[in-house]
Design an enzyme around this catalytic site. Structure first.
Site: not given
Length: 275
Positions: A156, A138-139
């Site tokens: 992440g 994520h991200d």
């Protein structure tokens, strides 16, 4: 039904008319499908997915969430893109996954959507290659032309700048940066920022200086290679500490944009740099 809804559905039908969708594929009627796409057997395309023109999804692929796939991208079997983050803080916020144009995503790659704590977007730039079993958490944000070899893993919030190459089965710790055209050797563990234009290898990773082979392959002029080589010598091999090395690098850099980029990268590091 409103006129705008009718018009949107009409455009969707016209686009799909130029696209092959295998009978076993499950494609949401709300998904936006570009022209000349190929959607192979047992592919699942969720409600908020948008495919650009010429996207090819081979088979057994899952696309979910607010996911955008750019023109000409090719996804191979058993990849999973845009599913919910594994971050325990994720609470179902409407975050996104953006895949650029002409990206090649090989077998069993996983790419997770963003989270509220990381800007709400996971992004892959144009012309990237993600080899089999690579993972983008994520991200993360990948620039253009990034290569992740088999099994390479990003935790992440990792930023990977243009042209970087991450070797097989390497792991990059959360919140780290990998600089432009950096080369991370296979099976490395990167827990600090990996310098641009550098060769970084090992568990825990160390910087071994300028990625000379990569610089030559990409056609950098000899004066740029020499200037960067001198900068890395000051940083890694002299008896100067980092602050003193930066002063010397700035003094000797002259007009070399790449050396100034290296200096800025070091000065803006939040996690420290790999040396």
């Amino acid at each position: 039904m409103s006129a705008s809804t009718s018009s949107s559905q009409s455009r969707s039908r016209r686009a799909r008319a130029a696209t092959f969708i295998h009978p076993t594929a499950v494609v949401s009627p709300r998904a936006e499908i570009g022209r000349a796409c190929f959607i192979g057997p047992y592919v699942i395309v969720g409600d908020e997915v948008r495919l650009g023109d010429g996207v090819r999804l081979e088979s057994h692929i899952v696309l979910d969430g607010r996911t955008t796939i750019g023109d000409g991208t090719h996804v191979y079997p058993f990849a999973s893109i845009g599913l919910a983050s594994q971050d325990l803080k994720y609470r179902g916020e409407p975050s996104e996954t953006r895949i650029g144009q002409r990206v090649r995503i090989r077998e069993f790659v996983t790419i997770h959507r963003g989270t509220e704590g990381g800007g709400m977007v996971t992004e892959i730039g144009d012309d990237c290659l993600l080899m089999a079993q690579a993972h983008v958490a994520h991200d993360c944000r990948l620039g253009r032309g990034v290569i992740m070899a088999n099994g390479a893993t990003l935790a992440g919030h990792v930023v990977v700048e243009d042209g970087a190459n991450i070797g097989a089965y390497s792991g990059v710790h959360q919140f780290c940066r990998v600089g432009r055209e950096a080369y991370i050797g296979g099976y490395s563990v990167v827990v600090k920022d990996a310098l641009p234009f550098a060769l970084t290898v090992g568990n825990r990773a160390r910087c071994y200086g300028l990625n000379l082979t990569g610089m030559k392959r990409r056609g950098y002029p000899l004066e740029t290679i020499r200037a960067l080589g001198h900068a890395f010598h000051l940083l890694l091999s002299s008896r100067l500490n980092t602050t003193q090395a930066l002063e010397a690098m700035r003094r000797d850099a002259g007009p070399c944009a790449e050396v100034h980029e290296l200096i800025r990268f070091i000065e803006t590091s939040q996690r420290g740099i790999t040396k």
